[in-house]
Design a protein around this motif. Structure first.
Motif, PDB file in Angstrom:
ATOM      1  N   LYS A  35      50.736  61.059 -44.463  1.00  0.00           N
ATOM      2  CA  LYS A  35      49.955  59.864 -42.738  1.00  0.00           C
ATOM      3  C   LYS A  35      49.105  59.192 -43.364  1.00  0.00           C
ATOM      4  N   TRP A  36      48.756  58.601 -42.970  1.00  0.00           N
ATOM      5  CA  TRP A  36      47.485  57.739 -43.274  1.00  0.00           C
ATOM      6  C   TRP A  36      47.117  57.252 -41.655  1.00  0.00           C
ATOM      7  N   TYR A  37      45.356  58.138 -41.002  1.00  0.00           N
ATOM      8  CA  TYR A  37      44.925  57.492 -39.912  1.00  0.00           C
ATOM      9  C   TYR A  37      43.578  56.835 -39.940  1.00  0.00           C
ATOM     10  N   ARG A  38      42.809  56.197 -38.700  1.00  0.00           N
ATOM     11  CA  ARG A  38      41.807  55.408 -39.007  1.00  0.00           C
ATOM     12  C   ARG A  38      41.253  55.750 -37.725  1.00  0.00           C
ATOM     13  N   GLN A  39      40.093  55.527 -37.867  1.00  0.00           N
ATOM     14  CA  GLN A  39      39.254  55.947 -36.818  1.00  0.00           C
ATOM     15  C   GLN A  39      37.892  54.677 -36.961  1.00  0.00           C
ATOM     16  N   ALA A  40      37.630  53.717 -35.949  1.00  0.00           N
ATOM     17  CA  ALA A  40      37.128  52.415 -35.293  1.00  0.00           C
ATOM     18  C   ALA A  40      36.232  52.968 -34.525  1.00  0.00           C
ATOM     19  N   PRO A  41      35.091  51.963 -34.782  1.00  0.00           N
ATOM     20  CA  PRO A  41      33.873  52.778 -34.285  1.00  0.00           C
ATOM     21  C   PRO A  41      33.769  52.703 -32.529  1.00  0.00           C
ATOM     22  N   GLY A  42      33.506  54.119 -32.386  1.00  0.00           N
ATOM     23  CA  GLY A  42      33.116  54.689 -31.017  1.00  0.00           C
ATOM     24  C   GLY A  42      35.251  54.855 -30.596  1.00  0.00           C
ATOM     25  N   LYS A  43      36.094  54.808 -31.241  1.00  0.00           N
ATOM     26  CA  LYS A  43      37.666  55.294 -31.263  1.00  0.00           C
ATOM     27  C   LYS A  43      38.025  56.430 -31.706  1.00  0.00           C
TER      28      LYS A  43
END
Length: 115
Positions: A35-43
């Motif tokens: 899988k690919w995940y992502r994390q944006a600033p503050g989220k």
């Protein structure tokens, strides 16, 4: 020992493209869903895409469907994420994640979409 090394991130203008790679080791890559995940600033970290062990089935978050493509090369123990038509809201640190009983994460690769 499971190791995940993401690469390919960078700064790109809206509408541009990037191809992320994740080199994996320490487990039988060809037998594992990736899988690919992502994390944006503050989220919180969010799911982006999934590919089955043989690559026969993929699944995407609605926010990236039609723009991103996940693929894998089991001979190279590598999973890819082709990202097209990038938007500023795609800005995040991107991580690959093997579907194993224990959770493993790499250092991630930063993607910044900005003019």
């Amino acid at each position: 020992q499971v190791q995940l090394v993401e690469s390919g991130g960078g700064l790109v203008q809206p509408g541009g493209s990037l191809r992320l790679s994740c080199a994996a080791s320490g487990f039988i890559f060809s037998a594992v869903v990736m899988k690919w995940y992502r994390q944006a600033p503050g989220k919180e970290r969010e799911f982006v895409a999934l590919i089955t062990s043989t690559g026969g089935r993929t699944n995407y978050a609605d926010s990236v469907k039609g723009r991103f493509t996940i693929s894998r090369d089991n001979a190279k123990n590598t999973v890819y994420l082709q990202m097209n038509s990038l938007k500023p809201e795609d800005t995040a640190v991107y991580y690959c994640n093997p579907n194993l009983p224990q959770d493993y994460w790499g250092q991630g690769t930063q993607v910044t979409v900005s003019s």
